[in-house]
Scaffold this motif. Sequence first.
Motif, PDB file in Angstrom:
ATOM      1  N   PRO A  78       0.790  -1.244   0.000  1.00 51.84           N
ATOM      2  CA  PRO A  78       0.000   0.000   0.000  1.00 51.84           C
ATOM      3  C   PRO A  78       0.818   1.288   0.000  1.00 51.84           C
ATOM      4  O   PRO A  78       0.326   2.323  -0.437  1.00 51.84           O
ATOM      5  CB  PRO A  78      -0.816  -0.108   1.298  1.00 51.84           C
ATOM      6  N   GLY A  79       2.045   1.277   0.528  1.00 54.34           N
ATOM      7  CA  GLY A  79       2.832   2.500   0.604  1.00 54.34           C
ATOM      8  C   GLY A  79       2.759   3.143   1.979  1.00 54.34           C
ATOM      9  O   GLY A  79       1.957   2.755   2.840  1.00 54.34           O
ATOM     10  N   LEU A  80       3.581   4.166   2.178  1.00 50.08           N
ATOM     11  CA  LEU A  80       3.747   4.754   3.511  1.00 50.08           C
ATOM     12  C   LEU A  80       2.502   5.475   4.016  1.00 50.08           C
ATOM     13  O   LEU A  80       2.200   5.429   5.211  1.00 50.08           O
ATOM     14  CB  LEU A  80       4.938   5.721   3.504  1.00 50.08           C
ATOM     15  N   LEU A  81       1.775   6.181   3.136  1.00 47.09           N
ATOM     16  CA  LEU A  81       0.602   6.925   3.595  1.00 47.09           C
ATOM     17  C   LEU A  81      -0.451   5.985   4.161  1.00 47.09           C
ATOM     18  O   LEU A  81      -0.939   6.176   5.285  1.00 47.09           O
ATOM     19  CB  LEU A  81       0.020   7.752   2.446  1.00 47.09           C
ATOM     20  N   VAL A  82      -0.799   4.956   3.403  1.00 47.39           N
ATOM     21  CA  VAL A  82      -1.784   3.986   3.877  1.00 47.39           C
ATOM     22  C   VAL A  82      -1.252   3.232   5.085  1.00 47.39           C
ATOM     23  O   VAL A  82      -1.987   2.960   6.044  1.00 47.39           O
ATOM     24  CB  VAL A  82      -2.167   3.018   2.748  1.00 47.39           C
ATOM     25  N   GLY A  83       0.037   2.916   5.072  1.00 44.32           N
ATOM     26  CA  GLY A  83       0.634   2.227   6.213  1.00 44.32           C
ATOM     27  C   GLY A  83       0.555   3.034   7.488  1.00 44.32           C
ATOM     28  O   GLY A  83       0.257   2.508   8.565  1.00 44.32           O
ATOM     29  N   ALA A 119       3.150  -0.708   5.097  1.00 45.50           N
ATOM     30  CA  ALA A 119       3.470  -0.007   3.849  1.00 45.50           C
ATOM     31  C   ALA A 119       4.092  -0.932   2.817  1.00 45.50           C
ATOM     32  O   ALA A 119       3.762  -0.875   1.632  1.00 45.50           O
ATOM     33  CB  ALA A 119       4.405   1.159   4.147  1.00 45.50           C
ATOM     34  N   ALA A 120       4.988  -1.802   3.258  1.00 47.22           N
ATOM     35  CA  ALA A 120       5.709  -2.666   2.314  1.00 47.22           C
ATOM     36  C   ALA A 120       4.960  -3.952   1.991  1.00 47.22           C
ATOM     37  O   ALA A 120       4.926  -4.378   0.833  1.00 47.22           O
ATOM     38  CB  ALA A 120       7.085  -3.000   2.877  1.00 47.22           C
ATOM     39  N   PHE A 121       4.353  -4.576   2.997  1.00 51.24           N
ATOM     40  CA  PHE A 121       3.797  -5.918   2.805  1.00 51.24           C
ATOM     41  C   PHE A 121       2.308  -6.016   3.122  1.00 51.24           C
ATOM     42  O   PHE A 121       1.770  -7.123   3.219  1.00 51.24           O
ATOM     43  CB  PHE A 121       4.588  -6.921   3.648  1.00 51.24           C
ATOM     44  N   ALA A 179      12.478  -3.121   0.632  1.00 49.62           N
ATOM     45  CA  ALA A 179      11.439  -3.540  -0.307  1.00 49.62           C
ATOM     46  C   ALA A 179      10.750  -2.329  -0.928  1.00 49.62           C
ATOM     47  O   ALA A 179      10.494  -2.295  -2.137  1.00 49.62           O
ATOM     48  CB  ALA A 179      10.418  -4.422   0.406  1.00 49.62           C
ATOM     49  N   LEU A 180      10.461  -1.308  -0.114  1.00 42.50           N
ATOM     50  CA  LEU A 180       9.832  -0.094  -0.636  1.00 42.50           C
ATOM     51  C   LEU A 180      10.771   0.656  -1.579  1.00 42.50           C
ATOM     52  O   LEU A 180      10.335   1.226  -2.580  1.00 42.50           O
ATOM     53  CB  LEU A 180       9.432   0.821   0.525  1.00 42.50           C
ATOM     54  N   ALA A 181      12.053   0.638  -1.262  1.00 43.95           N
ATOM     55  CA  ALA A 181      13.017   1.403  -2.067  1.00 43.95           C
ATOM     56  C   ALA A 181      13.350   0.708  -3.383  1.00 43.95           C
ATOM     57  O   ALA A 181      13.568   1.374  -4.396  1.00 43.95           O
ATOM     58  CB  ALA A 181      14.290   1.637  -1.257  1.00 43.95           C
ATOM     59  N   THR A 182      13.391  -0.612  -3.381  1.00 47.12           N
ATOM     60  CA  THR A 182      13.855  -1.345  -4.558  1.00 47.12           C
ATOM     61  C   THR A 182      12.739  -2.022  -5.345  1.00 47.12           C
ATOM     62  O   THR A 182      12.927  -2.351  -6.518  1.00 47.12           O
ATOM     63  CB  THR A 182      14.876  -2.421  -4.148  1.00 47.12           C
TER      64      THR A 182
END
Length: 324
Positions: A78-83, A119-121, A179-182
């Motif tokens: 989902p990304g950082l905002l949703v996380g 955010a990542a998983f 994971a978010l970065a790559t």
Amino acid sequence: MPAPTTMTMTMRRPHNLRAPMSTPCVHFQSRCPAASYLLSTPRRRTKSHPSKSSRILPCQSTGAAGGDIIAAVTSAHPGLLVGTIASGAVTVAGYKVLAKGLDAVGIVNAFVLGTLAFAAFGAGGYGMVCLYFLFGTAVTKVKLAQKEKEGIAEARGGKRTWRSVWGSGLAAAICAAFALATGSYETFAAGFAACFASKLGDTTSSEIGKAYGTRTYLSTTFREVPRGTEGAVSLEGSLAGVAAALAMSVVSLPLGLASSPSVAALVFVSAVIANYAESILGATVQTKSEESTGIVALLTNDVVNVLQTSLASLIAVLVCGNFV
């Protein structure tokens, strides 16, 4: 003599010149002046209104927004905002439950860990964090009174601090950030799962060993030592720890962290290897850290936990990224 024939000439009207056609409307206007006025007056334009079928009703827009929110929350990444929103909502709603196992500062740090995990998983990653917290807290409370009487219980009635949060989850947080970065979610998800499988296995073996271990031995020399000794292992605790690590590895499949049974098996093997390495560190280095200086003095229980979970994550990431 015959009479002369009178010739009459008829002129034909050209085909393109036709007599003007009178229409009923013209006759009506000539007979009714009022109708003539009405027909000659230009009509005002009326504003067109959308039909009911083309209007967007408030309930429809609300439903569309709700669908977008559900899609974002249930997304695999989902990304950082949703996380941040999801982790914050769960932290607020479950504060009383969190307060049973963490102090106030620990809860804030758990919120940060949960944000990265979600955010990542997605919900699967956050679910694994919750499972570790719930089962880790539960086994810590097993025979707590007996452990406190023997002086081998966790301090503060088993409540963990921010150091425990990052001792258990720093490696997982790093996997989530990478994971978010790559975008290599599958590889780092294996490392994320291995971190918590290893830590729950370690916590379970330690706490169950303290509560039910009949005989405990140093992992290096297998010399019998009292329960609660750093680096000591027992049959009861070891079996419980292996079962806990296996359970977390299996659960990683439906949570979407392990992409296949082979990855889940890798998570389990990584956790077991890291747990045994932690026992060796505890038996050889951690027991001397209180009397030592320099680097050895820094090897507290939380630091050793970071090394242990980092080893589990590293093995899983390297093997998954290159061989699985």
